[in-house]
Design a protein around this motif. Structure first.
Motif, PDB file in Angstrom:
ATOM      1  N   ARG A  68      11.857  13.888 -33.578  1.00 61.00           N
ATOM      2  CA  ARG A  68      12.225  15.225 -34.051  1.00 61.00           C
ATOM      3  C   ARG A  68      13.477  15.164 -34.920  1.00 61.00           C
ATOM      4  O   ARG A  68      14.448  14.516 -34.575  1.00 61.00           O
ATOM      5  N   HIS A  69      13.422  15.863 -36.081  1.00 53.63           N
ATOM      6  CA  HIS A  69      14.553  15.949 -37.013  1.00 53.63           C
ATOM      7  C   HIS A  69      14.861  17.421 -37.256  1.00 53.63           C
ATOM      8  O   HIS A  69      13.945  18.217 -37.466  1.00 53.63           O
ATOM      9  N   GLU A  70      16.138  17.778 -37.260  1.00 55.98           N
ATOM     10  CA  GLU A  70      16.580  19.137 -37.573  1.00 55.98           C
ATOM     11  C   GLU A  70      17.155  19.125 -38.982  1.00 55.98           C
ATOM     12  O   GLU A  70      18.072  18.360 -39.276  1.00 55.98           O
ATOM     13  N   LEU A  71      16.590  19.956 -39.847  1.00 58.76           N
ATOM     14  CA  LEU A  71      17.067  20.053 -41.222  1.00 58.76           C
ATOM     15  C   LEU A  71      17.659  21.429 -41.468  1.00 58.76           C
ATOM     16  O   LEU A  71      17.017  22.443 -41.187  1.00 58.76           O
ATOM     17  N   HIS A  72      18.871  21.450 -41.998  1.00 62.97           N
ATOM     18  CA  HIS A  72      19.550  22.694 -42.355  1.00 62.97           C
ATOM     19  C   HIS A  72      19.422  22.914 -43.863  1.00 62.97           C
ATOM     20  O   HIS A  72      18.929  22.047 -44.583  1.00 62.97           O
ATOM     21  N   ALA A  73      19.892  24.061 -44.327  1.00 65.17           N
ATOM     22  CA  ALA A  73      19.835  24.377 -45.752  1.00 65.17           C
ATOM     23  C   ALA A  73      20.444  23.244 -46.569  1.00 65.17           C
ATOM     24  O   ALA A  73      21.491  22.702 -46.221  1.00 65.17           O
ATOM     25  N   HIS A  74      19.744  22.856 -47.618  1.00 74.14           N
ATOM     26  CA  HIS A  74      20.142  21.834 -48.576  1.00 74.14           C
ATOM     27  C   HIS A  74      20.069  20.423 -48.010  1.00 74.14           C
ATOM     28  O   HIS A  74      20.751  19.521 -48.506  1.00 74.14           O
ATOM     29  N   GLU A  75      19.208  20.245 -46.991  1.00 72.03           N
ATOM     30  CA  GLU A  75      18.926  18.914 -46.461  1.00 72.03           C
ATOM     31  C   GLU A  75      17.431  18.643 -46.606  1.00 72.03           C
ATOM     32  O   GLU A  75      16.618  19.567 -46.578  1.00 72.03           O
ATOM     33  N   GLY A  76      17.070  17.367 -46.764  1.00 76.80           N
ATOM     34  CA  GLY A  76      15.673  17.016 -46.942  1.00 76.80           C
ATOM     35  C   GLY A  76      15.277  15.789 -46.152  1.00 76.80           C
ATOM     36  O   GLY A  76      16.130  15.077 -45.614  1.00 76.80           O
ATOM     37  N   LEU A  77      13.965  15.551 -46.098  1.00 76.99           N
ATOM     38  CA  LEU A  77      13.421  14.423 -45.352  1.00 76.99           C
ATOM     39  C   LEU A  77      12.153  13.936 -46.048  1.00 76.99           C
ATOM     40  O   LEU A  77      11.280  14.745 -46.396  1.00 76.99           O
ATOM     41  N   GLU A  78      12.046  12.627 -46.227  1.00 80.08           N
ATOM     42  CA  GLU A  78      10.849  12.029 -46.814  1.00 80.08           C
ATOM     43  C   GLU A  78       9.815  11.745 -45.729  1.00 80.08           C
ATOM     44  O   GLU A  78      10.154  11.308 -44.630  1.00 80.08           O
TER      45      GLU A  78
END
Length: 114
Positions: A68-78
């Protein structure tokens, strides 16, 4: 031509989620998506497409190959091809994000059942 949510092709998916096709070409797809609070997509993977999820507003949870990954505004994940993944909105506010896929995911999605 300039693209925005106002002039892009719109579609509904899942539990009242929205998508806007900003760019839809065989080699590249860019979709602006919106997920209301408490929604999630179905767990799946893509056979050929690599994807990049970039959060515009809110906080998205992405399960990527069991982690599990938590992404906030202006963050990304490939998300590499053939990698099981699922996006969740576990918050009390809508989230908006971009999904950039290369090549397009049309006909490339494999849904996973538990």
């Amino acid at each position: 031509m300039k693209r925005s949510k106002e002039n892009a092709e719109h579609y509904r998916w899942g539990d009242e989620c929205d998508g806007w096709r900003l760019l839809h070409q065989p080699g590249l797809s860019i979709i602006h998506e919106r997920m209301p609070p408490g929604t999630e997509e179905v767990r799946h993977y893509h056979q050929q497409a690599a994807q990049f999820f970039f959060v515009l507003s809110g906080q998205a949870s992405i399960e990527l190959n069991g982690e599990r990954h938590e992404l906030h505004a202006h963050e990304g994940l490939e998300v590499p091809p053939r990698t099981p993944h699922q996006v969740f909105n576990r918050t009390h506010a809508a989230i908006e994000f971009l999904v950039i896929s290369q090549p397009t995911t049309a006909g490339d999605r494999v849904v996973l059942t538990d």
